[in-house]
Structures are given as structure tokens and as C-alpha cells.
Design a protein around this motif. Sequence first.
Motif, PDB file in Angstrom:
ATOM      1  N   THR A 413      34.135  44.284  48.250  1.00 27.06           N
ATOM      2  CA  THR A 413      35.282  43.956  47.405  1.00 27.06           C
ATOM      3  C   THR A 413      34.957  42.829  46.444  1.00 27.06           C
ATOM      4  O   THR A 413      35.430  42.811  45.300  1.00 27.06           O
ATOM      5  CB  THR A 413      36.491  43.567  48.277  1.00 27.06           C
ATOM      6  OG1 THR A 413      36.788  44.637  49.184  1.00 27.06           O
ATOM      7  CG2 THR A 413      37.715  43.287  47.419  1.00 27.06           C
ATOM      8  N   ALA A 414      34.134  41.882  46.890  1.00 27.87           N
ATOM      9  CA  ALA A 414      33.760  40.760  46.017  1.00 27.87           C
ATOM     10  C   ALA A 414      33.008  41.239  44.792  1.00 27.87           C
ATOM     11  O   ALA A 414      33.310  40.838  43.660  1.00 27.87           O
ATOM     12  CB  ALA A 414      32.920  39.754  46.809  1.00 27.87           C
ATOM     13  N   VAL A 415      32.025  42.125  44.988  1.00 24.27           N
ATOM     14  CA  VAL A 415      31.272  42.617  43.837  1.00 24.27           C
ATOM     15  C   VAL A 415      32.142  43.527  42.977  1.00 24.27           C
ATOM     16  O   VAL A 415      32.044  43.544  41.739  1.00 24.27           O
ATOM     17  CB  VAL A 415      29.982  43.336  44.288  1.00 24.27           C
ATOM     18  CG1 VAL A 415      30.282  44.649  44.998  1.00 24.27           C
ATOM     19  CG2 VAL A 415      29.078  43.592  43.086  1.00 24.27           C
ATOM     20  N   VAL A 416      33.029  44.277  43.608  1.00 22.10           N
ATOM     21  CA  VAL A 416      33.942  45.136  42.847  1.00 22.10           C
ATOM     22  C   VAL A 416      34.891  44.283  42.004  1.00 22.10           C
ATOM     23  O   VAL A 416      35.155  44.601  40.838  1.00 22.10           O
ATOM     24  CB  VAL A 416      34.729  46.055  43.800  1.00 22.10           C
ATOM     25  CG1 VAL A 416      35.897  46.720  43.076  1.00 22.10           C
ATOM     26  CG2 VAL A 416      33.807  47.120  44.387  1.00 22.10           C
ATOM     27  N   LEU A 417      35.396  43.205  42.580  1.00 23.29           N
ATOM     28  CA  LEU A 417      36.284  42.315  41.829  1.00 23.29           C
ATOM     29  C   LEU A 417      35.562  41.717  40.620  1.00 23.29           C
ATOM     30  O   LEU A 417      36.124  41.654  39.515  1.00 23.29           O
ATOM     31  CB  LEU A 417      36.796  41.203  42.741  1.00 23.29           C
ATOM     32  CG  LEU A 417      37.693  40.140  42.080  1.00 23.29           C
ATOM     33  CD1 LEU A 417      38.933  40.785  41.465  1.00 23.29           C
ATOM     34  CD2 LEU A 417      38.089  39.067  43.095  1.00 23.29           C
ATOM     35  N   ALA A 418      34.317  41.284  40.836  1.00 24.65           N
ATOM     36  CA  ALA A 418      33.546  40.740  39.708  1.00 24.65           C
ATOM     37  C   ALA A 418      33.362  41.801  38.627  1.00 24.65           C
ATOM     38  O   ALA A 418      33.519  41.533  37.426  1.00 24.65           O
ATOM     39  CB  ALA A 418      32.191  40.247  40.205  1.00 24.65           C
ATOM     40  N   GLY A 419      33.038  43.023  39.039  1.00 34.06           N
ATOM     41  CA  GLY A 419      32.882  44.103  38.073  1.00 34.06           C
ATOM     42  C   GLY A 419      34.174  44.429  37.350  1.00 34.06           C
ATOM     43  O   GLY A 419      34.178  44.677  36.139  1.00 34.06           O
TER      44      GLY A 419
END
Length: 596
Positions: A413-419
Motif C-alpha cells: 500500500t505504501a508504494v501504491v500510495l506513492a505511485g
Amino acid sequence: MVLAIRHIVLRRGANKLLVRVRALLRRNEFYLIPLALLVGLMAGAIVTLMSEVAQIAHVLIYGIPVDVRLSAHDHINPWAALSAPTVGGLALGIMEWSRRRLKISSAVDPIEANALRGGHLSLRDSVVVSSQTLISNGCGASVGLEAGYTQIGSGVASLLGQFLNLRRTDLRLIVGCGAAAAIAAAFGAPITGAFYAYELIVGVYSVASAAPILAASLSGALAAQWFGGSPYLLEVPRVGTVSVEQYLALIVLALIAGGVGILVMRSSVLFERMFTQSWLPLWIRPAIGGICVGALAIVTPQVLAAGHGAMVLDMHHEMAAGLIATIIVLKLAACMISLASGFRGGLFFASLFVGSLLGKLFAALVILASPKLGIDPLVGMLTGMATLGVAIVGGPLTMSFLVLELTRSVDVTAVVLAGCIVTSICVRFSFGHSFSTWRLHLRGETIRSANDVGWLRNLSVERMMRSDVAKAPSTSTIAACRREFPLSSLQAIVVVNDADEYCGLVLLPELYSVELDTIADDIQVVELARYFDDVLLPEMNVKTAMAVFDKAEADLLAVVESADSRKVIGYLPESLARRRYLEEIDRATGGVLGAV
């Protein structure tokens, strides 16, 4: 006689109860929570019913098993693929032709209703739109049911809110509750539904709106679970951690998704031009679009309907890069053709499906280029799904929480949020619209979100202006005007010619300037007139009026009858316009922090 008296007594009792309920809702925001729970329950039931009807239509028309989604089927009958969307399109074309012939206004969606109409939605129009969405999806057109879900959920909520005479801010909030419950019921994701309402329907997160919207989302998700399960529920396998190197690669994917989203929205105009040729009858356009979609479905059934079954299927199977790219192109083409030709539906789930394929294709290409980097295809699919959803639908937090509720993984979720944030910034500065607001923009609207700007349009110059205009003939001398208009009586006088047309403004401090004392009897007042070309029109809203004030660098301007008529009907001081503007902003945003 006794029955009549009893009926009158019961009706009076019901009216008194309704008055008390309305008073409670207007006095205390806490009582919106039970109403939100009711809205969520109704929305969850409607979502389940619509999804079941669509699945039954797919089974009957295409002859697929009951437990298999249309887009997940290996192959379909070519005649069914060609005929079903064509017949469904013909029905929709006749409906649209009839609407225009009867001069019935087009339906308003929840975003437009909350941005411009204070949450007022017609239940009749919402039922029509949802029925058309059901017909479109049921016959196999490449659209999702989520637009129909949110439309009918918001329509029911708006009807209840209007019946209970809710205030403007509360009505907008309840409409958001209806949309939140519909999305939560569709995906079995209450937090996703709540943030969908915050970001896309209400337009702002506020303390006052948090409890009702979340209550509606939970109620909608639970209702859908009780009544048969969420139609768009996704079961995602467990995913691993994401390294720093993969972060950078997935940010590149987010930029690519942003570019694809902008390309899709730009190309929608070209597809619409193809189907809006003057020689092409209105009623036949969806049928032609249906034939095109059917032809694409013969190549791969994954282009049909929303694509839920295809997404689940592709998530668990190895696929060649060429096949993935082909499905992406065909699905996007089918979606654009469906919407441009006149089918009803949304791109919410279609964008998730195409985004997941884009992520899977990106992961495959990265592995070919750099085997050591080794992006997990599932992580790529989730990132592509969320980022393309942000690019087309909007709502970075909505998409991020959808991934969180699907995976229960904070790392992913962290990388998805950044994306999602990168994609949102990219699309905002490069394009400025989501697909919903882009379609409104093509119709001439200027809104870019569901933020309440309807009050801005209602606050017109005509409502704010003062009509006690002091006029002076252009041939009058300064001395004559001084005798007629004392210095402390008003701010300015309007100079008019013999035809009573505007010739400019004269500020009283300038009229009484000591430098003019010796020549006051010889100089005509028109020599002091200013702002001849800077006037306000009664239909201007306050924001446009403030721009005119800034351009003219004026403290007061005249209001003329129209652009073609120079007859003065009033005047407006900048201080009054600015005060009213700030008052309305304060009123419109007063619910952000709740009661203080």
C-alpha cells in the motif's frame, strides 16, 4: 365518520413526527448517522439486485454458466457477441431519441449535483440512468455497473434528504453517503467507499462528514454481504515486500499510467466525433457501437462488460507480453466505443482492469530488461490498477485504500500510495480533469471536482447590486452636479447621454476636488467620467465580477442591462461584492471543522 376522524388524527400525528425528525436533523449532526445507515442499507440492497440482474442477463444471452463471469469465459458465440450489444444499443438509442424529442433534460450525476445543485438529484432520472447502465452492461457493452450503483444510491439519498428538508451542506453529505455505500457494497471495501465519497462526491474530507459517510459505507458493505456478496470483490494472493529499487521502477509505472489515462481521456473526444456525425441518426449510433464491441469480443471476450472476471482470471495466470498488450488496446477501444456511441456506464472498474494489465505488462518487460530487479507481477498489477484508476477516475486515497483492503499489506500500500500521488500530480498539472469532470467540461461546465461551487453561480451581480442609481446628464456642469449631489450622500454618480446610455462613472471625491472650484461652471461632468469600458452585467457571478474589479482597478462599477444595451440598472461597490463573497465561502466551508 369514525374512520375519517381516525385517519385525520393519524395524519396529523405523522406530520408532527416528521416535523420533529426534521428539527432534530437540522439541530444536531449526530442524527444524520441513523439516516446514513438507512441509506447504506438501501444502497447495498440495490447494488446486489443490479449485479444479480446483470449476471442473469449474461447467462441467458450468452449461454455461460451461472458461476462464471462474462469476461472470464474462454469463448462466446459470435452471433451472440454481435447481436446482443447491437439490440441493447438500439434500445438505448431509441430511449435517447425519445428523450430529446420530448425535450426532457439530461440526467445529472452525483458529482455535478453536489458541485452545482447543492445535492439535488431526481430519483426518476437516477432510475432511468441506472436502468440504462443495466441494459448496457447486461447486453455486454464494455462498461461497468458502478456508475449505475452510485447514481441510484445517491438518488435515493437525495430523495430522503429533500423529503426531510435537509440543509444544503447536509444534503450534499447524504448524497455522498449514498455514493460511498454503493462503492463499498460493490467492492466489499467500506474504507474505499468512504474515501470515494470524500474525494469525488463531497469534494473534501471534514470532521463533520466522517461519521455519517463511514456509517453508510459499513452499512452498504454489510448489506451487500448479507444479500449475496459484493459483485466486484477481489481475492488477492499474499504479496511480499517491495525493495527500494522496485519503488523507483513502480514510480515510472505510475508516470506511464498517468500518460495512458490522459491519452484515454483525450481520445474520448475523437471517438465521440466519430459517432456524432450529422448524417448518422441518433437512434442508430449505439447499435453501431454495439456491432463494433461485438466484433472485438470475438477476438477476446475479455473486452465485454466491466472486466471483473477477466481481471481475476489474468491475475492468477501467466500471459505473454503480446497478449497483454493486445487485450489492453482492445479493452480501451471497446470502452471508448461503448461510451462514445451512447451506452451508459462507468470506467471505474474498467480502469482498474486495464491498469492491472498495464502493471503486469510493465513487470514482464522489466524482468526481460533487468532480471535482477525482478518486480513481482502481482505488485505491478496492483500498482498499475490503482494508478490508472487515479488517472481516469481520480481519488488517490480511494485507490490506495482499495489496495490496502484487498491485500492487507502495508508495504504494498505504501508504494501504491506513492505511485497514486505521482500519477495524481502528473494528471492534474498536465490535464487537470478526471474522466467525469472532463465529460462535463466537454458539455461546457467548468467544474474540476465536486466542491460546492453552485452557490458561486447563484451569487450573481443582479443579487448583490444596488439599484438606487444617481444619474447625471453628460451635458451637466460640475457645479450643477455639486448642487444636486452632496458630497456625503453617495460614492459616485453615473453619467448618461441623451439616450440614457452609460457614459462613465464620476467619483464624488473627484467631483469635489478643490482644483476644480474655479472652473466648475465651465467644465462638463463627462470630462471627469471614468470606467467607460469597464461595466458589470447582471448575470455575472461574483467571481467574474471580482476579476472585472481587479482589471479596472476600481472600487465601484456600474451594472448595465446587457452586453448590447448600455442602459444602467444599478451599481456594485467592490467592498460589498468582496464581503458577500467571503460570507458565502465561510458558509460553504463551515462544515469542514464541524461545530466550533
